[in-house]
Design a protein around this motif. Structure first.
Motif, PDB file in Angstrom:
ATOM      1  N   GLU A   1       0.862  -1.179   0.000  1.00  8.77           N
ATOM      2  CA  GLU A   1       0.000   0.000   0.000  1.00  8.77           C
ATOM      3  C   GLU A   1       0.894   1.223   0.000  1.00  8.77           C
ATOM      4  OE1 GLU A   1      -2.880   0.171   3.149  1.00  8.77           O
ATOM      5  OE2 GLU A   1      -3.933  -1.628   2.464  1.00  8.77           O
ATOM      6  N   LEU A   2       0.696   2.098  -0.974  1.00  9.61           N
ATOM      7  CA  LEU A   2       1.494   3.321  -1.075  1.00  9.61           C
ATOM      8  C   LEU A   2       0.803   4.463  -0.354  1.00  9.61           C
ATOM      9  CD1 LEU A   2       2.678   3.425  -4.809  1.00  9.61           C
ATOM     10  CD2 LEU A   2       3.986   2.702  -2.800  1.00  9.61           C
ATOM     11  N   ASN A   3       1.593   5.243   0.373  1.00  9.52           N
ATOM     12  CA  ASN A   3       1.121   6.444   1.054  1.00  9.52           C
ATOM     13  C   ASN A   3       1.741   7.681   0.399  1.00  9.52           C
ATOM     14  OD1 ASN A   3      -0.213   4.974   3.367  1.00  9.52           O
ATOM     15  ND2 ASN A   3       1.893   4.255   3.599  1.00  9.52           N
ATOM     16  N   HIS A   4       1.258   8.841   0.781  1.00  7.26           N
ATOM     17  CA  HIS A   4       1.739  10.090   0.211  1.00  7.26           C
ATOM     18  C   HIS A   4       3.271  10.194   0.294  1.00  7.26           C
ATOM     19  CE1 HIS A   4       1.686  14.387  -0.834  1.00  7.26           C
ATOM     20  NE2 HIS A   4       2.646  14.509   0.068  1.00  7.26           N
ATOM     21  N   GLY A   5       3.897  10.477  -0.851  1.00  8.25           N
ATOM     22  CA  GLY A   5       5.339  10.696  -0.892  1.00  8.25           C
ATOM     23  C   GLY A   5       6.178   9.450  -1.066  1.00  8.25           C
ATOM     24  N   GLU A   6       5.547   8.263  -1.095  1.00 10.38           N
ATOM     25  CA  GLU A   6       6.312   7.028  -1.263  1.00 10.38           C
ATOM     26  C   GLU A   6       6.473   6.694  -2.746  1.00 10.38           C
ATOM     27  OE1 GLU A   6       5.231   4.853   2.966  1.00 10.38           O
ATOM     28  OE2 GLU A   6       4.191   4.168   1.161  1.00 10.38           O
ATOM     29  N   ILE A   7       7.572   5.991  -3.053  1.00  6.50           N
ATOM     30  CA  ILE A   7       7.908   5.629  -4.434  1.00  6.50           C
ATOM     31  C   ILE A   7       7.935   4.112  -4.554  1.00  6.50           C
ATOM     32  CG2 ILE A   7       9.601   5.866  -6.288  1.00  6.50           C
ATOM     33  CD1 ILE A   7      10.879   8.108  -4.515  1.00  6.50           C
ATOM     34  N   LEU A   8       7.243   3.595  -5.554  1.00  9.05           N
ATOM     35  CA  LEU A   8       7.304   2.171  -5.878  1.00  9.05           C
ATOM     36  C   LEU A   8       8.144   1.997  -7.138  1.00  9.05           C
ATOM     37  CD1 LEU A   8       6.430  -0.831  -5.749  1.00  9.05           C
ATOM     38  CD2 LEU A   8       4.359  -0.164  -7.021  1.00  9.05           C
ATOM     39  N   TYR A   9       9.186   1.174  -7.038  1.00 11.10           N
ATOM     40  CA  TYR A   9       9.944   0.785  -8.234  1.00 11.10           C
ATOM     41  C   TYR A   9       9.357  -0.508  -8.780  1.00 11.10           C
ATOM     42  CZ  TYR A   9      13.533  -1.425 -11.098  1.00 11.10           C
ATOM     43  OH  TYR A   9      14.181  -2.069 -12.128  1.00 11.10           O
ATOM     44  N   MET A  10       8.906  -0.466 -10.039  1.00 13.80           N
ATOM     45  CA  MET A  10       8.409  -1.654 -10.736  1.00 13.80           C
ATOM     46  C   MET A  10       9.401  -2.024 -11.827  1.00 13.80           C
ATOM     47  SD  MET A  10       4.302  -1.029 -11.071  1.00 13.80           S
ATOM     48  CE  MET A  10       4.333   0.712 -11.523  1.00 13.80           C
ATOM     49  N   PRO A  11      10.029  -3.185 -11.716  1.00 17.99           N
ATOM     50  CA  PRO A  11      11.009  -3.574 -12.736  1.00 17.99           C
ATOM     51  C   PRO A  11      10.372  -3.820 -14.107  1.00 17.99           C
ATOM     52  CG  PRO A  11      11.335  -4.794 -10.692  1.00 17.99           C
ATOM     53  CD  PRO A  11      10.014  -4.109 -10.579  1.00 17.99           C
ATOM     54  N   GLU A  12      11.226  -4.089 -15.069  1.00 18.68           N
ATOM     55  CA  GLU A  12      10.826  -4.195 -16.474  1.00 18.68           C
ATOM     56  C   GLU A  12       9.722  -5.230 -16.704  1.00 18.68           C
ATOM     57  OE1 GLU A  12      14.388  -4.889 -18.753  1.00 18.68           O
ATOM     58  OE2 GLU A  12      15.429  -3.209 -17.816  1.00 18.68           O
ATOM     59  N   GLY A  13       8.644  -4.784 -17.328  1.00 20.97           N
ATOM     60  CA  GLY A  13       7.594  -5.706 -17.734  1.00 20.97           C
ATOM     61  C   GLY A  13       6.740  -6.258 -16.618  1.00 20.97           C
ATOM     62  N   TYR A  14       6.855  -5.711 -15.409  1.00 21.40           N
ATOM     63  CA  TYR A  14       6.043  -6.238 -14.309  1.00 21.40           C
ATOM     64  C   TYR A  14       4.561  -5.944 -14.546  1.00 21.40           C
ATOM     65  CZ  TYR A  14       9.209  -8.015 -10.684  1.00 21.40           C
ATOM     66  OH  TYR A  14      10.082  -8.781  -9.947  1.00 21.40           O
ATOM     67  N   TRP A  15       3.744  -6.972 -14.344  1.00 18.07           N
ATOM     68  CA  TRP A  15       2.300  -6.784 -14.320  1.00 18.07           C
ATOM     69  C   TRP A  15       1.947  -5.931 -13.110  1.00 18.07           C
ATOM     70  CZ3 TRP A  15      -0.962  -8.803 -18.018  1.00 18.07           C
ATOM     71  CH2 TRP A  15      -0.452  -9.822 -18.842  1.00 18.07           C
ATOM     72  N   HIS A  16       0.966  -5.029 -13.251  1.00 14.49           N
ATOM     73  CA  HIS A  16       0.534  -4.270 -12.075  1.00 14.49           C
ATOM     74  C   HIS A  16      -0.970  -3.998 -12.106  1.00 14.49           C
ATOM     75  CE1 HIS A  16       2.507  -1.633 -15.064  1.00 14.49           C
ATOM     76  NE2 HIS A  16       1.591  -0.707 -14.801  1.00 14.49           N
ATOM     77  N   TYR A  17      -1.541  -4.138 -10.933  1.00  9.26           N
ATOM     78  CA  TYR A  17      -2.951  -3.827 -10.669  1.00  9.26           C
ATOM     79  C   TYR A  17      -2.938  -2.754  -9.595  1.00  9.26           C
ATOM     80  CZ  TYR A  17      -7.441  -4.561  -8.139  1.00  9.26           C
ATOM     81  OH  TYR A  17      -8.642  -4.403  -7.477  1.00  9.26           O
ATOM     82  N   MET A  18      -3.562  -1.616  -9.873  1.00  9.13           N
ATOM     83  CA  MET A  18      -3.558  -0.491  -8.941  1.00  9.13           C
ATOM     84  C   MET A  18      -4.993  -0.203  -8.499  1.00  9.13           C
ATOM     85  SD  MET A  18      -0.349   0.472  -8.912  1.00  9.13           S
ATOM     86  CE  MET A  18       1.151   0.739  -9.835  1.00  9.13           C
ATOM     87  N   ARG A  19      -5.204  -0.171  -7.183  1.00  9.03           N
ATOM     88  CA  ARG A  19      -6.536   0.149  -6.656  1.00  9.03           C
ATOM     89  C   ARG A  19      -6.419   1.321  -5.698  1.00  9.03           C
ATOM     90  NH1 ARG A  19      -9.740  -1.255  -2.196  1.00  9.03           N
ATOM     91  NH2 ARG A  19      -8.120  -2.628  -1.369  1.00  9.03           N
ATOM     92  N   TYR A  20      -7.212   2.353  -5.938  1.00 13.69           N
ATOM     93  CA  TYR A  20      -7.208   3.530  -5.065  1.00 13.69           C
ATOM     94  C   TYR A  20      -8.075   3.242  -3.836  1.00 13.69           C
ATOM     95  CZ  TYR A  20      -5.137   6.074  -8.965  1.00 13.69           C
ATOM     96  OH  TYR A  20      -4.296   6.506  -9.971  1.00 13.69           O
ATOM     97  N   ILE A  21      -7.430   3.104  -2.694  1.00 17.37           N
ATOM     98  CA  ILE A  21      -8.177   2.884  -1.449  1.00 17.37           C
ATOM     99  C   ILE A  21      -8.910   4.161  -1.068  1.00 17.37           C
ATOM    100  CG2 ILE A  21      -7.939   2.263   1.003  1.00 17.37           C
ATOM    101  CD1 ILE A  21      -5.389   0.678   0.127  1.00 17.37           C
ATOM    102  N   THR A  22      -8.253   5.296  -1.320  1.00 18.56           N
ATOM    103  CA  THR A  22      -8.881   6.609  -1.160  1.00 18.56           C
ATOM    104  C   THR A  22      -8.580   7.409  -2.430  1.00 18.56           C
ATOM    105  OG1 THR A  22      -6.910   7.624  -0.187  1.00 18.56           O
ATOM    106  CG2 THR A  22      -8.455   6.571   1.339  1.00 18.56           C
ATOM    107  N   PRO A  23      -9.313   8.494  -2.701  1.00 26.11           N
ATOM    108  CA  PRO A  23      -8.985   9.306  -3.874  1.00 26.11           C
ATOM    109  C   PRO A  23      -7.542   9.814  -3.800  1.00 26.11           C
ATOM    110  CG  PRO A  23     -11.100   9.980  -2.962  1.00 26.11           C
ATOM    111  CD  PRO A  23     -10.486   9.029  -1.976  1.00 26.11           C
ATOM    112  N   GLY A  24      -6.868   9.828  -4.925  1.00 18.34           N
ATOM    113  CA  GLY A  24      -5.483  10.298  -4.931  1.00 18.34           C
ATOM    114  C   GLY A  24      -4.927  10.301  -6.333  1.00 18.34           C
TER     115      GLY A  24
END
Length: 290
Positions: free
Chosen positions: A207-230
């Motif tokens: 779960e990402l919070n304000h100001g955090e960075i996620l590194y996703m390597p090459e070709g990674y599948w990703h599903y993103m769900r907004y728990i709150t508006p952002g």
């Protein structure tokens, strides 16, 4: 039963050398918690600020409806003034999202609010992209057409991210000639009776919070769900692995044009065939009889 997901490792901050050694070279994801606190964006970038400086701009919106043969590649489902969209986000849950919105092109002054961090990779400086979503809105599970290394900076609220690497393709009900899995899979709460191969898939979650960075390597599948508006910003670097780079070239210069041509030629039958093939091929590969 739940998806087999391990927590993405987290670090407070990281040097370029450690990032390359522990995450880029082995192609493993990581969340960096405290790297951008000196950016003006860290304090300023909230929905109200975006409304203030970009409220009059008309933005493209997307929801979670299934792909239709009449839809062009990345064609929006609706359009709205940014001010009205942000009011909607703050007022009630909505499926409408913004993705791949080039902020330098639309609002050049936002460039003053952030820097391009030195992770030891050459970031593509012309295409920082913004992504917005309302409470419980989500993307389909997908990977990016260019298989880039992605740095995903999150602002305001919380966002759930589920990742799989390309070695998990056999279990994810991938749609042929496409970058997505079956759109009717609920990755928040999957039905394993309907999608039994998913039981074998091994992935990551955070779960990402304000100001955090996620590194996703090459070709990674990703599903993103907004728990709150952002909203989030992605910076990217070209795929370095020769296999991934050649796959990116194939996707960009052949696959998407072939898929669009087949949609025009065969219409909805092409979409329906691809959806059936996702199940047939996945179950055959895994020896599943349904």
């Amino acid at each position: 039963m739940k998806l087999n997901l391990q927590d993405i490792p987290r670090v407070k901050t990281i040097t370029k050398q450690d990032f390359i050694k522990y995450y880029f070279k082995p192609q493993k994801p990581v969340v960096i918690e405290h790297l951008i606190e000196d950016w003006p964006a860290y304090q300023k970038w909230r929905l109200d600020y975006i409304k203030q400086i970009a409220g009059d701009i008309t933005v493209p919106l997307y929801d979670d409806r299934p792909v239709d043969y009449k839809d062009g590649f990345n064609e929006p489902h609706a359009k709205m003034k940014m001010a009205d969209y942000i009011d909607l986000l703050k007022r009630e849950p909505t499926k409408y999202r913004i993705f791949l919105w080039n902020i330098l092109k639309e609002i050049p002054q936002l460039q003053k609010d952030f820097k391009f961090p030195d992770f030891g990779l050459r970031l593509m400086k012309g295409i920082p992209m913004l992504f917005f979503g309302g409470e419980d809105s989500h993307t389909f599970m997908h990977y990016d057409i260019d298989l880039a290394n992605i740095f995903h900076f999150h602002f305001e609220g919380k966002k759930q991210c589920i990742l799989f690497d390309q070695t998990q393709n056999d279990y994810l009900y991938k749609i042929p000639h496409s970058l997505i899995t079956r759109e009717d899979i609920d990755f928040k709460n999957p039905d394993f009776n309907k999608w039994p191969a998913l039981k074998k898939a091994k992935g990551y979650v955070t779960e990402l919070n304000h100001g955090e960075i996620l590194y996703m390597p090459e070709g990674y599948w990703h599903y993103m769900r907004y728990i709150t508006p952002g909203f989030s910003m992605s910076l990217r670097a070209t795929a370095r692995n020769p296999k991934n780079f050649s796959k990116a070239v194939y996707n960009i210069f052949f696959m998407r044009h072939f898929d669009n041509a087949m949609r025009r030629l065969k219409g909805q039958n092409w979409i329906d065939w691809k959806n059936k093939q996702a199940i047939i091929r996945t179950h055959k590969t895994n020896g599943i009889r349904v």
